[in-house]
Scaffold this motif. Structure first.
Motif, PDB file in Angstrom:
ATOM      1  N   ILE A 295       9.126  -2.391  -1.541  1.00 21.85           N
ATOM      2  CA  ILE A 295       8.648  -3.721  -1.900  1.00 21.85           C
ATOM      3  C   ILE A 295       8.849  -4.661  -0.713  1.00 21.85           C
ATOM      4  O   ILE A 295       9.506  -4.287   0.259  1.00 21.85           O
ATOM      5  CB  ILE A 295       9.391  -4.291  -3.130  1.00 21.85           C
ATOM      6  N   HIS A 296       8.285  -5.842  -0.826  1.00 20.02           N
ATOM      7  CA  HIS A 296       8.378  -6.817   0.272  1.00 20.02           C
ATOM      8  C   HIS A 296       9.081  -8.085  -0.174  1.00 20.02           C
ATOM      9  O   HIS A 296       9.091  -8.414  -1.356  1.00 20.02           O
ATOM     10  CB  HIS A 296       6.973  -7.159   0.775  1.00 20.02           C
ATOM     11  N   ASP A 297       9.670  -8.757   0.778  1.00 15.52           N
ATOM     12  CA  ASP A 297      10.234 -10.082   0.514  1.00 15.52           C
ATOM     13  C   ASP A 297      10.151 -10.872   1.809  1.00 15.52           C
ATOM     14  O   ASP A 297       9.987 -10.294   2.883  1.00 15.52           O
ATOM     15  CB  ASP A 297      11.684  -9.957   0.033  1.00 15.52           C
ATOM     16  N   THR A 298      10.254 -12.177   1.710  1.00 17.83           N
ATOM     17  CA  THR A 298      10.173 -13.034   2.894  1.00 17.83           C
ATOM     18  C   THR A 298      11.436 -13.875   2.981  1.00 17.83           C
ATOM     19  O   THR A 298      11.858 -14.463   1.989  1.00 17.83           O
ATOM     20  CB  THR A 298       8.954 -13.983   2.776  1.00 17.83           C
ATOM     21  N   LEU A 299      12.046 -13.876   4.151  1.00 15.62           N
ATOM     22  CA  LEU A 299      13.227 -14.710   4.386  1.00 15.62           C
ATOM     23  C   LEU A 299      13.011 -15.471   5.676  1.00 15.62           C
ATOM     24  O   LEU A 299      12.718 -14.853   6.702  1.00 15.62           O
ATOM     25  CB  LEU A 299      14.483 -13.848   4.548  1.00 15.62           C
ATOM     26  N   GLY A 300      13.168 -16.769   5.629  1.00 21.25           N
ATOM     27  CA  GLY A 300      13.032 -17.583   6.841  1.00 21.25           C
ATOM     28  C   GLY A 300      11.715 -17.333   7.560  1.00 21.25           C
ATOM     29  O   GLY A 300      11.681 -17.271   8.787  1.00 21.25           O
ATOM     30  N   GLY A 301      10.633 -17.118   6.818  1.00 25.96           N
ATOM     31  CA  GLY A 301       9.332 -16.928   7.435  1.00 25.96           C
ATOM     32  C   GLY A 301       9.105 -15.526   7.989  1.00 25.96           C
ATOM     33  O   GLY A 301       8.052 -15.241   8.557  1.00 25.96           O
ATOM     34  N   ILE A 302      10.085 -14.625   7.826  1.00 23.42           N
ATOM     35  CA  ILE A 302       9.914 -13.254   8.308  1.00 23.42           C
ATOM     36  C   ILE A 302       9.745 -12.363   7.079  1.00 23.42           C
ATOM     37  O   ILE A 302      10.482 -12.506   6.094  1.00 23.42           O
ATOM     38  CB  ILE A 302      11.157 -12.788   9.106  1.00 23.42           C
ATOM     39  N   SER A 303       8.763 -11.437   7.129  1.00 21.77           N
ATOM     40  CA  SER A 303       8.579 -10.597   5.947  1.00 21.77           C
ATOM     41  C   SER A 303       9.289  -9.264   6.141  1.00 21.77           C
ATOM     42  O   SER A 303       9.373  -8.737   7.250  1.00 21.77           O
ATOM     43  CB  SER A 303       7.092 -10.399   5.668  1.00 21.77           C
ATOM     44  N   PHE A 304       9.831  -8.755   5.050  1.00 24.13           N
ATOM     45  CA  PHE A 304      10.601  -7.518   5.108  1.00 24.13           C
ATOM     46  C   PHE A 304      10.093  -6.518   4.094  1.00 24.13           C
ATOM     47  O   PHE A 304       9.798  -6.872   2.950  1.00 24.13           O
ATOM     48  CB  PHE A 304      12.083  -7.803   4.802  1.00 24.13           C
ATOM     49  N   ALA A 305       9.994  -5.249   4.537  1.00 27.85           N
ATOM     50  CA  ALA A 305       9.729  -4.149   3.609  1.00 27.85           C
ATOM     51  C   ALA A 305      11.075  -3.497   3.307  1.00 27.85           C
ATOM     52  O   ALA A 305      11.893  -3.318   4.206  1.00 27.85           O
ATOM     53  CB  ALA A 305       8.791  -3.151   4.261  1.00 27.85           C
ATOM     54  N   ILE A 306      11.293  -3.189   2.034  1.00 29.87           N
ATOM     55  CA  ILE A 306      12.612  -2.700   1.615  1.00 29.87           C
ATOM     56  C   ILE A 306      12.435  -1.423   0.807  1.00 29.87           C
ATOM     57  O   ILE A 306      11.816  -1.431  -0.250  1.00 29.87           O
ATOM     58  CB  ILE A 306      13.304  -3.750   0.727  1.00 29.87           C
ATOM     59  N   SER A 307      12.973  -0.308   1.287  1.00 30.56           N
ATOM     60  CA  SER A 307      12.874   0.935   0.513  1.00 30.56           C
ATOM     61  C   SER A 307      14.103   1.058  -0.392  1.00 30.56           C
ATOM     62  O   SER A 307      15.125   0.429  -0.159  1.00 30.56           O
ATOM     63  CB  SER A 307      12.692   2.137   1.432  1.00 30.56           C
TER      64      SER A 307
END
Ligand code: SAH
Length: 506
Positions: A295-307
């Motif tokens: 899934i994805h999330d955004t922190l401080g304008g940076i997007s992250f993919a998380i397995s």
């Protein structure tokens, strides 16, 4: 040895004047110290003694005689049984003070720092605006109640007995619908739950992770076997859920009256195979049944993919504040080289990369490093490199300039670049698990002599122990700030900054 006057099951009246490490109230009955579960500081209670030692004992609240001014009505009716929320009956403001005091005490008693110094560098704890439904991750054990009914819920404090509850006040409300769908699927298809003592049965845990920004939900079912029967039926059930009150697009997600986000949806369903007799929840292997593998999330304008196997902070709202502080404490101007040890999916590394010249991240879980590299690529961040391995092995390998054989995924070709900049970074950031940093890691950090060390910690006792070592190596405490990531539990996150001062102690 018991106590000469009191024994187990005695009822005593106690006024609570302190809080213990596990959130319990502490008070004296006739000079005898009692640790009273579920008592709030300021309460006068009638308590039943559960265990007597010579100099102190344990007890449990029978009746609150005079409630403390810090006592509040708990939101969850099961909070006394549950192992998750130890201090839900304490006002949130008082919880924050408790956490700040806990950090101070550890720095004082374990770290050996003088009180005046701690107080001079400590900034006030960062609390939550909304201390409910803040967790983006839930891990629910699946099992049976006393009557053999299939249930899911949480472990009662310090045991592995499952208490049925699908409606935890810390998690997202959507968890309930998902858990009920999994239970329905199990009942309809005669799927068994794992029985821990015998090691039989199939479904062990359900892991649910929600991207607060993206609305994507990952459901991962952990099983004691290779395959779930009728997997397609589970997929049907979960994808058929109407989690949101209305379908919205990702950017206009709004909260409905019952706390649901209008854009949340199941984005991926997977199974994790764990056939070992172990307390470790996740197996090493993950197989996607439907949809996305992360899934994805955004922190401080940076997007992250998380397995599913990667660590990701559980409270995204507070995490943004925490990483903002980390960046601030690192004091970057654009010229610095930074090591980010225990980097997970590269969250802090990518925050730092925007303001540093070069960042190197180290993390032991290969899947997390895969996520980290992808995250850097997706965000177009090029001044960061990631290495898989233990911080206590990778860092010395670079510092010593020799790479031990067997360090997985380690790019030996890079060693010619292991120049002064890598060996003598300006800043080292560490964010270890509860047990803190390995000694070898601390030694190497000291030898590398960065100007500043930023330490993010989820256990202030091991933090204080490690800071003492860094202090002896020539560093002084420059900043301390707690950030509440875990409201209603006794856990607290702390971030500190140490500055090189050249005063080594032997
Ligand atoms: N900084 C990240 C992750 C912090 S959690 C974030 O804020 O999201 C701690 C991380 O350390 C986990 O990802 C864990 O897998 C990793 N880890 C545990 N032991 C380690 C070790 N010895 N060396 C490197 N990483 C380790």
């Amino acid at each position: 040895m018991g106590h000469e006057k009191y024994q187990k099951n005695d009822i005593v009246t106690v006024t609570i004047d302190d809080i213990g490490n596990d959130g319990e109230g502490i008070g004296k009955a006739d000079g005898y110290t009692l640790f009273v579960k579920d008592a709030v500081i300021g309460d006068t209670v009638e308590a039943r003694i559960t265990k007597c030692k010579k100099n102190y004992g344990y007890a449990r609240v029978e009746k609150v005689i005079t409630p403390s001014s810090f006592r509040v009505e708990p939101k969850c009716r099961l909070h006394r049984q549950c192992g998750g929320c130890q201090i839900q009956a304490m006002s949130y403001e008082r919880q924050l003070k408790y956490k700040q005091d806990k950090v101070r005490n550890h720095l004082l008693r374990i770290g050996g720092f003088p009180a005046e110094m701690i107080d001079a560098v400590t900034e006030p704890i960062v609390g939550m605006e909304e201390p409910w439904h803040y967790r983006n991750k839930a891990q629910y054990p699946v099992g049976y109640d006393k009557n053999g009914n299939l249930i899911t819920g949480f472990y009662a404090g310090r045991t592995h007995d499952i208490i049925a509850n699908t409606d935890c006040a810390l998690g997202v409300p959507e968890n309930k619908d998902i858990l009920e769908a999994v239970l329905d699927y199990m009942k309809e298809n005669n799927v068994t739950a794992y029985r821990e003592t015998e090691g039989t049965g199939l479904v062990r845990h359900v892991l649910i992770r929600t991207g607060f920004q993206s609305g994507e939900i990952m459901v991962c079912v952990v099983i004691n076997g290779k395959k779930l029967p009728e997997e397609g039926r589970l997929v049907e059930k979960l994808t058929g859920l109407r989690l949101s009150k209305k379908d919205g697009n990702v950017s206009d997600g709004k909260e409905t009256a019952d706390g649901r986000m209008t854009h949340r949806r199941v984005a991926g369903i997977s199974v994790s195979v764990n056939t070992e007799k172990t307390n470790v929840i996740m197996g090493k292997e993950i197989r996607v049944l439907w949809g996305q593998d992360r899934i994805h999330d955004t922190l401080g304008g940076i997007s992250f993919a998380i397995s599913p196997l990667s660590f990701y902070q559980v409270n995204p709202v507070q995490t943004e504040k925490l990483y903002g502080l980390a960046l601030d404490y690192a004091g970057l101007t654009g010229k610095e080289t930074v090591w980010d040890l225990y980097c997970g999916i590269g969250t802090i590394s990518l925050f730092m990369a925007k303001k540093a010249k070069q960042v190197y991240g180290v993390e032991v879980i290969p899947e997390a490093i895969e996520d980290a590299r992808e995250n850097a690529r997706d965000n177009g961040i090029e001044n960061v490199e990631f290495y898989v391995g233990k911080a206590e092995e990778i860092l010395p390998a670079f510092y010593g300039g020799t790479v031990a054989d067997g360090i997985s995924a380690f790019d030996k070709g890079k060693m010619s670049l292991a120049d002064e900049q890598m060996r003598h970074p300006d800043v080292i950031v560490v964010d270890p698990p509860r047990k803190g940093c390995d000694e070898k890691c601390l030694e190497t950090m000291i030898a590398m002599r960065p100007e500043r060390i930023v330490y993010v910690s989820c256990d202030s006792a091991t933090l204080a122990r490690d800071l003492k070592v860094l202090c002896a190596g020539g560093y002084e405490l420059a900043k301390v700030r707690a950030v509440d990531q875990f409201g209603h539990s006794v856990h607290v996150e702390v971030i500190i900054m140490m500055q090189y001062c050249g005063k080594e102690k032997n």
